[in-house]
Design an enzyme around this catalytic site. Structure first.
Site, PDB file in Angstrom:
ATOM      1  CD  GLN A 162      35.985  57.158  17.833  1.00  0.00           C
ATOM      2  OE1 GLN A 162      36.887  57.165  17.306  1.00  0.00           O
ATOM      3  NE2 GLN A 162      37.128  57.273  19.670  1.00  0.00           N
ATOM      4  CD  GLU A 215      40.355  52.763  25.536  1.00  0.00           C
ATOM      5  OE1 GLU A 215      39.959  51.872  26.566  1.00  0.00           O
ATOM      6  OE2 GLU A 215      40.096  53.410  24.986  1.00  0.00           O
ATOM      7  CG  HIS A 240      37.456  61.649  18.584  1.00  0.00           C
ATOM      8  ND1 HIS A 240      36.997  61.220  18.073  1.00  0.00           N
ATOM      9  CD2 HIS A 240      35.840  62.731  18.193  1.00  0.00           C
ATOM     10  CE1 HIS A 240      36.194  60.832  17.302  1.00  0.00           C
ATOM     11  NE2 HIS A 240      35.467  61.685  17.682  1.00  0.00           N
ATOM     12  N   GLY A 265      33.806  45.505  44.488  1.00  0.00           N
ATOM     13  CA  GLY A 265      34.231  44.454  44.732  1.00  0.00           C
ATOM     14  C   GLY A 265      34.716  44.556  43.106  1.00  0.00           C
TER      15      GLY A 265
HETATM   16  C1  LIG Z   1      34.953  42.785  37.507  1.00  0.00           C
HETATM   17  C2  LIG Z   1      34.216  42.018  37.997  1.00  0.00           C
HETATM   18  N1  LIG Z   1      33.223  40.354  37.774  1.00  0.00           N
HETATM   19  C3  LIG Z   1      33.047  39.796  38.485  1.00  0.00           C
HETATM   20  C4  LIG Z   1      33.009  39.862  39.711  1.00  0.00           C
HETATM   21  C5  LIG Z   1      32.949  38.813  40.619  1.00  0.00           C
HETATM   22  N2  LIG Z   1      33.439  38.317  41.259  1.00  0.00           N
HETATM   23  C6  LIG Z   1      33.489  38.165  42.400  1.00  0.00           C
HETATM   24  S1  LIG Z   1      35.022  36.547  43.153  1.00  0.00           S
HETATM   25  C7  LIG Z   1      35.218  36.305  41.917  1.00  0.00           C
HETATM   26  C8  LIG Z   1      36.237  34.639  41.527  1.00  0.00           C
HETATM   27  C9  LIG Z   1      37.672  35.975  41.009  1.00  0.00           C
HETATM   28  O1  LIG Z   1      38.446  34.850  41.347  1.00  0.00           O
HETATM   29  P1  LIG Z   1      39.941  34.931  40.837  1.00  0.00           P
HETATM   30  O2  LIG Z   1      40.598  36.090  40.967  1.00  0.00           O
HETATM   31  O3  LIG Z   1      40.517  33.507  40.569  1.00  0.00           O
HETATM   32  O4  LIG Z   1      40.106  35.290  42.358  1.00  0.00           O
HETATM   33  P2  LIG Z   1      40.073  34.134  43.545  1.00  0.00           P
HETATM   34  O5  LIG Z   1      38.393  34.180  44.167  1.00  0.00           O
HETATM   35  O6  LIG Z   1      40.411  32.764  42.935  1.00  0.00           O
HETATM   36  O7  LIG Z   1      40.816  34.196  44.933  1.00  0.00           O
HETATM   37  C10 LIG Z   1      34.251  37.014  40.468  1.00  0.00           C
HETATM   38  C11 LIG Z   1      34.231  36.572  39.409  1.00  0.00           C
HETATM   39  C12 LIG Z   1      33.710  40.685  40.348  1.00  0.00           C
HETATM   40  N3  LIG Z   1      33.757  41.031  41.482  1.00  0.00           N
HETATM   41  N4  LIG Z   1      34.350  41.838  39.731  1.00  0.00           N
END
Ligand SMILES: Cc1ncc(C[n+]2csc(CCOP(=O)(O)OP(=O)(O)O)c2C)c(N)n1
Length: 571
Positions: free
Chosen positions: A112, A49, A28, A415
């Site tokens: 799509q 993406e 596309h 976050g």
């Molecule tokens: C895309 C996404 N999925 C899930 C979350 C929820 N979340 C917040 S902190 C966390 C753990 C992160 O683990 P890691 O990357 O191993 O880092 P660490 O905390 O061990 O330093 C998750 C899953 C998020 N913030 N963003």
């Protein structure tokens, strides 16, 4: 001569000064790829993406120019949604061009088929379908104006397959010139005087500087104003380092205002500069004591007083406001608050010492603060550090003292995990001569792991350091702290050899278990001149202070209710 929609788009991108786009191919959008090839616009083709979107986002964060991502119809558009939302939450200017099924195919169940505009509406400043190929240049021009003026943000243009392929006479197309305001909005002089009166009378003033300062290109002015008035500065993310954090006036991240103030005394006047009241200031600005007077400067009027009363509200560009404040401050004699600055400095050192045990030379397994500390020291005054992960982010915020602005990328209000590698790749493109290091959790690195391939194909030698605590650390620790060790579920990961997986893409791999090996391994990784993955095994049981405090506070009522219920059923 006849031209197609791809050609029109590429000509406009060229006019807007776009040198590279981030994209993943699909039939596309092929006319756009072909035209970029003709116009010498570099296509950074990614493996997902989402990564293309994050790269466009980081390009804009670092350079100030809108990043451009091009994705195909349907799943290409849905795949980039997370990255667009991330840019939207952080007010980052970016243009996403989405392919679409042809106008003539509407409701005929073609390949799509998806309507991207309604999907994107809630996470963009402006989203439009281009229904006539002749108007592509005009829509691109509008898109750039929407993305870059006022509060910046992402915009979306959906171009149907038949619109981008239509051939039209060149003379029938209008290619608009670039129109931009001469200057950013300046503050009213009387508001500036009022703010300065308040700051002059303050005994314990503080500046809290958000991303708005960096995106207004006001870092130099922030440093000048802080030095002129002797007011200390806390800053957020990419703005950190505008006032170098080895100087008494550079205090560190916004989040630490509360803790620092608890030790040094509460600030009585706070100048909030391009920093929204939310996640990084505590909800409703809870890090700021209730009695403090607040002066808030924001480019967007609706931000003034979000969730909290404000005493002086100024709707203006941060750089223009700082310039006006500097001019007005030069006309007065301002009181010095050396004692206040000294106390804040002492509070900061005390806070650092809280984690000193993690830095003991041979402590094994490696303490995550040690890893964050070593990486931060290596990257203090050169290169870009992109941080991804939960606890990893927290430890790095504590350990890092940036000496320059615009070189520190973390997660924002969404976050959003998974930004690390794409942000690092965009940083390497933006600053090819500078070292770029990504420090990431082992969970987060998995989200865009295949972008190691993009790094190799495009020869973008970034060093990715993994804090491998064998878990979604922040989530696992929250479960442990708020519910108990027997309630850990769905948050464990394995002792994965990520460096070996990355080697499969042609990356330089290093595995580290000894604390003394962290720095040499990273140095070898940089010296290799290749994209690199340094897999550092860290202590899975060290819980960050944020989780220690936060999990208890936020989840305690729920956790207590769960415990009661479990007790009642004898489980
Ligand atoms: C895309 C996404 N999925 C899930 C979350 C929820 N979340 C917040 S902190 C966390 C753990 C992160 O683990 P890691 O990357 O191993 O880092 P660490 O905390 O061990 O330093 C998750 C899953 C998020 N913030 N963003």
């Amino acid at each position: 001569m006849k031209i197609d929609g791809g050609e029109m788009l590429a000509r406009m991108l060229e006019k807007e000064g776009v040198a590279n786009i981030f994209a993943l191919h699909g039939g596309h959008i092929d006319p756009i790829f072909q035209a970029c090839l003709d116009h010498g616009i570099r296509i950074i083709d990614t493996r997902h993406e989402q990564a293309a979107g994050h790269m466009a986002d980081a390009w804009a964060r670092l350079t100030g120019q809108p990043g451009v991502a091009v994705v195909t119809a349907g799943p290409g558009v849905t795949d980039i949604v997370t990255a667009v939302a991330n840019a939207y939450m952080d007010c980052v200017p970016m243009l996403v061009v989405g392919g679409r099924h042809g106008l003539v195919e509407e409701e005929l169940m073609p390949l799509q088929e998806l309507h991207g505009v309604p999907l994107m509406q809630s996470i963009t400043k402006w989203s439009r379908l281009v229904g006539d190929s002749r108007r592509i240049p005009e829509y691109v021009s509008m898109a750039f104006r929407h993305a870059t003026t006022g509060r910046p943000g992402p915009v979306f243009l959906e171009i149907p397959a038949d619109v981008v392929r239509a051939q039209v006479e060149e003379e029938s197309v209008r290619f608009p010139e670039i129109s931009r305001p001469e200057a950013a909005p300046a503050p009213p002089p009387e508001a500036v005087e009022k703010a300065l009166d308040m700051l002059s009378r303050a005994e314990r003033p503080i500046i809290m500087a958000g991303r708005g300062v960096w995106s207004a290109r006001g870092s130099d002015e922030l440093r000048e104003f802080a030095e002129l008035t002797g007011i200390p500065v806390c800053a957020n993310g990419i703005t950190r380092g505008a006032v170098p954090e080895d100087s008494p006036l550079g205090l560190g991240p916004l989040q630490l205002v509360g803790a620092t103030a608890a030790m040094a005394g509460p600030p009585d006047v706070v100048l909030l500069l391009g920093a929204r009241l939310g996640l990084f200031t505590g909800p409703r600005g809870s890090a700021i004591p209730a009695e403090a007077k607040i002066i808030q400067v924001d480019i967007e009027g609706e931000e003034i007083g979000r969730g909290r009363d404000i005493h002086v509200g100024i709707v203006a560009d941060c750089r223009e406001t700082l310039r006006a404040l500097i001019r007005a401050a030069r006309e007065r004699t301002l009181p010095r608050r050396d004692e206040w600055v000294e106390k804040l400095g002492q509070a900061r050192s005390t806070m650092r010492r809280l984690f000193a045990s993690g830095l003991e030379p041979e402590k094994r397994p490696i303490h995550p603060y040690r890893l964050a500390h070593e990486v931060s020291a290596l990257m203090a005054d050169s290169g870009v550090l992109a941080v991804d992960g939960g606890e990893t982010f927290v430890w790095t915020e504590l350990a890092r003292s940036p000496l320059r602005p615009g070189r520190h990328l973390g997660h924002g209000y969404l976050g959003c995990l998974g930004t690390g590698i794409p942000f690092g790749l965009a940083a390497k493109l933006a600053y090819p001569k500078e070292p770029v290091l990504v420090l990431t959790g082992d969970g987060s690195v998995g989200l865009n792991f295949s972008e190691f391939d993009t790094a190799v194909r495009h020869n973008l030698p970034i060093v990715v350091v993994i804090n491998n605590d064998q878990a979604w650390g922040m989530c696992r620790h929250e479960q442990m702290v708020s519910l108990g060790e027997d309630r850990v579920v769905g948050t464990d990961l394995g002792p994965t050899r990520y460096e070996k997986a990355a080697e499969g893409f042609g990356v330089y791999g290093q595995f580290v278990e000894e604390p003394s090996e962290i720095v040499p391994a990273i140095e070898r990784a940089f010296a290799s001149g290749r994209p690199a993955c340094v897999n550092v095994m860290t202590d899975p049981d060290v819980i960050s202070p944020l989780v220690q405090a936060g999990a208890r506070r936020v989840e305690r009522p729920w956790a207590e209710a769960v415990a009661r219920q479990r007790g009642a059923t004898g489980q």
